[in-house]
Scaffold this motif. Structure first.
Motif, PDB file in Angstrom:
ATOM      1  N   GLY A  51      12.126   5.348  -5.361  1.00 26.46           N
ATOM      2  CA  GLY A  51      11.954   4.669  -3.982  1.00 26.46           C
ATOM      3  C   GLY A  51      11.923   5.490  -2.471  1.00 26.46           C
ATOM      4  N   PRO A  52      11.935   7.001  -2.163  1.00 26.70           N
ATOM      5  CA  PRO A  52      11.637   8.131  -1.297  1.00 26.70           C
ATOM      6  C   PRO A  52      11.044   8.340  -1.944  1.00 26.70           C
ATOM      7  CG  PRO A  52      13.498   8.661  -2.789  1.00 26.70           C
ATOM      8  CD  PRO A  52      13.448   7.603  -3.580  1.00 26.70           C
ATOM      9  N   VAL A  53       9.776   8.429  -2.923  1.00 28.53           N
ATOM     10  CA  VAL A  53       8.251   9.039  -3.183  1.00 28.53           C
ATOM     11  C   VAL A  53       7.621   7.119  -2.841  1.00 28.53           C
ATOM     12  CG1 VAL A  53       6.251   8.836  -4.593  1.00 28.53           C
ATOM     13  CG2 VAL A  53       8.884  10.521  -5.399  1.00 28.53           C
ATOM     14  N   LEU A  54       7.770   6.228  -2.800  1.00 26.76           N
ATOM     15  CA  LEU A  54       6.816   4.381  -2.517  1.00 26.76           C
ATOM     16  C   LEU A  54       6.965   5.308  -0.672  1.00 26.76           C
ATOM     17  CD1 LEU A  54       7.743   2.401  -4.773  1.00 26.76           C
ATOM     18  CD2 LEU A  54       5.873   4.125  -4.492  1.00 26.76           C
ATOM     19  N   PHE A  55       8.520   5.493   0.060  1.00 27.74           N
ATOM     20  CA  PHE A  55       8.553   5.439   1.311  1.00 27.74           C
ATOM     21  C   PHE A  55       7.782   6.572   2.129  1.00 27.74           C
ATOM     22  CE2 PHE A  55      10.771   7.447   5.363  1.00 27.74           C
ATOM     23  CZ  PHE A  55      11.049   6.768   6.037  1.00 27.74           C
ATOM     24  N   LEU A  56       7.781   8.050   1.705  1.00 27.69           N
ATOM     25  CA  LEU A  56       7.441   8.938   2.244  1.00 27.69           C
ATOM     26  C   LEU A  56       5.868   9.055   1.583  1.00 27.69           C
ATOM     27  CD1 LEU A  56       9.404  11.942   0.820  1.00 27.69           C
ATOM     28  CD2 LEU A  56       9.107  11.104   3.619  1.00 27.69           C
ATOM     29  N   GLY A  57       5.390   8.699   0.758  1.00 26.98           N
ATOM     30  CA  GLY A  57       4.083   8.558   0.068  1.00 26.98           C
ATOM     31  C   GLY A  57       3.161   6.989   1.308  1.00 26.98           C
ATOM     32  N   SER A  58       4.385   5.910   1.360  1.00 27.85           N
ATOM     33  CA  SER A  58       3.770   4.821   2.648  1.00 27.85           C
ATOM     34  C   SER A  58       3.579   5.814   3.565  1.00 27.85           C
ATOM     35  CB  SER A  58       4.874   3.296   2.514  1.00 27.85           C
ATOM     36  OG  SER A  58       4.751   3.589   1.300  1.00 27.85           O
ATOM     37  N   ALA A  59       4.398   6.913   4.173  1.00 25.59           N
ATOM     38  CA  ALA A  59       4.045   7.253   5.796  1.00 25.59           C
ATOM     39  C   ALA A  59       3.608   8.027   6.037  1.00 25.59           C
ATOM     40  CB  ALA A  59       6.140   7.630   5.372  1.00 25.59           C
ATOM     41  N   ALA A  60       3.194   8.656   4.373  1.00 20.74           N
ATOM     42  CA  ALA A  60       1.711   9.882   4.140  1.00 20.74           C
ATOM     43  C   ALA A  60       0.821   9.164   4.732  1.00 20.74           C
ATOM     44  CB  ALA A  60       1.931  10.287   3.784  1.00 20.74           C
ATOM     45  N   ILE A  61       0.434   7.836   3.841  1.00 19.27           N
ATOM     46  CA  ILE A  61      -0.933   6.900   3.917  1.00 19.27           C
ATOM     47  C   ILE A  61      -0.595   6.325   5.400  1.00 19.27           C
ATOM     48  CG2 ILE A  61      -2.403   4.635   3.503  1.00 19.27           C
ATOM     49  CD1 ILE A  61      -1.148   6.247   0.425  1.00 19.27           C
ATOM     50  N   ALA A  62      -0.087   5.541   6.042  1.00 20.29           N
ATOM     51  CA  ALA A  62      -0.179   5.459   7.387  1.00 20.29           C
ATOM     52  C   ALA A  62      -0.442   6.023   8.383  1.00 20.29           C
ATOM     53  CB  ALA A  62       1.200   4.569   7.751  1.00 20.29           C
ATOM     54  N   ILE A  63       0.247   7.514   8.871  1.00 18.10           N
ATOM     55  CA  ILE A  63       0.038   8.964   9.592  1.00 18.10           C
ATOM     56  C   ILE A  63      -1.085   9.135   9.387  1.00 18.10           C
ATOM     57  CG2 ILE A  63       1.097  11.214   9.908  1.00 18.10           C
ATOM     58  CD1 ILE A  63       3.787   9.964   9.717  1.00 18.10           C
ATOM     59  N   ILE A  64      -1.539   9.000   7.840  1.00 19.74           N
ATOM     60  CA  ILE A  64      -3.019   9.704   8.115  1.00 19.74           C
ATOM     61  C   ILE A  64      -3.973   9.072   8.590  1.00 19.74           C
ATOM     62  CG2 ILE A  64      -4.512  10.666   6.649  1.00 19.74           C
ATOM     63  CD1 ILE A  64      -2.547  11.922   4.984  1.00 19.74           C
ATOM     64  N   GLY A  65      -3.806   8.023   7.844  1.00 19.38           N
ATOM     65  CA  GLY A  65      -4.541   6.576   8.386  1.00 19.38           C
ATOM     66  C   GLY A  65      -4.685   6.165  10.187  1.00 19.38           C
ATOM     67  N   THR A  66      -3.604   6.595  10.512  1.00 13.77           N
ATOM     68  CA  THR A  66      -4.152   6.219  12.185  1.00 13.77           C
ATOM     69  C   THR A  66      -4.650   7.484  12.984  1.00 13.77           C
ATOM     70  OG1 THR A  66      -1.764   5.480  11.553  1.00 13.77           O
ATOM     71  CG2 THR A  66      -2.339   5.859  14.121  1.00 13.77           C
ATOM     72  N   LYS A  67      -3.973   8.300  12.303  1.00 12.99           N
ATOM     73  CA  LYS A  67      -4.839   9.903  13.042  1.00 12.99           C
ATOM     74  C   LYS A  67      -6.191   9.781  12.902  1.00 12.99           C
ATOM     75  CE  LYS A  67      -0.705  11.319  14.719  1.00 12.99           C
ATOM     76  NZ  LYS A  67      -0.732  11.696  16.010  1.00 12.99           N
ATOM     77  N   THR A  68      -5.725   9.713  11.478  1.00 18.14           N
ATOM     78  CA  THR A  68      -8.182   9.852  11.716  1.00 18.14           C
ATOM     79  C   THR A  68      -8.943   8.215  11.830  1.00 18.14           C
ATOM     80  OG1 THR A  68      -8.010   8.717   9.158  1.00 18.14           O
ATOM     81  CG2 THR A  68      -7.566  10.958   9.722  1.00 18.14           C
ATOM     82  N   GLY A  69      -7.995   6.829  12.710  1.00 19.21           N
ATOM     83  CA  GLY A  69      -8.281   5.568  12.854  1.00 19.21           C
ATOM     84  C   GLY A  69      -9.216   4.910  11.656  1.00 19.21           C
ATOM     85  N   ILE A  70      -9.016   5.474   9.776  1.00 20.45           N
ATOM     86  CA  ILE A  70      -9.339   4.660   9.513  1.00 20.45           C
ATOM     87  C   ILE A  70      -8.890   3.271   9.139  1.00 20.45           C
ATOM     88  CG2 ILE A  70      -9.090   4.772   6.598  1.00 20.45           C
ATOM     89  CD1 ILE A  70      -9.745   7.730   6.969  1.00 20.45           C
ATOM     90  N   LEU A  71      -7.558   2.973   9.641  1.00 20.95           N
ATOM     91  CA  LEU A  71      -7.028   1.456   9.558  1.00 20.95           C
ATOM     92  C   LEU A  71      -7.595   0.994  10.663  1.00 20.95           C
ATOM     93  CD1 LEU A  71      -3.070   2.576   8.139  1.00 20.95           C
ATOM     94  CD2 LEU A  71      -5.153   2.290   6.965  1.00 20.95           C
TER      95      LEU A  71
END
Length: 77
Positions: A51-71
């Motif tokens: 659970g914590p791995v999925l939470f932190l992984g999802s947060a990291a993907i969302a943050i990086i994707g948002t900052k780079t504008g990929i999403l």
């Protein structure tokens, strides 16, 4: 607006990962034990372990994707 879409993508990744896990974990349980096991207990153990791995992984993907504008919805105008 980018922050809103970034949070929305985080929810999509986080909930989506648990939906995929809900399909995969019972299949692994049946294939390894050869019989139907206790799915609730398997899900509880999976959630506690990953659970914590999925939470932190999802947060990291969302943050990086948002900052780079990929999403979608997060591109700078």
């Amino acid at each position: 607006m980018r922050t809103f879409f970034g949070f929305l993508w985080f929810l999509v990744f986080w909930i989506g990962s648990f939906v995929i896990a809900a399909v995969v974990v019972p299949q692994l349980l049946v294939s390894h034990s050869g019989a139907q096991g206790d799915y609730r207990e398997a899900g509880r153990i999976f959630g506690k372990t990953f659970g914590p791995v999925l939470f932190l992984g999802s947060a990291a993907i969302a943050i990086i994707g948002t900052k780079t504008g990929i999403l979608p919805g997060t591109r700078k105008r």
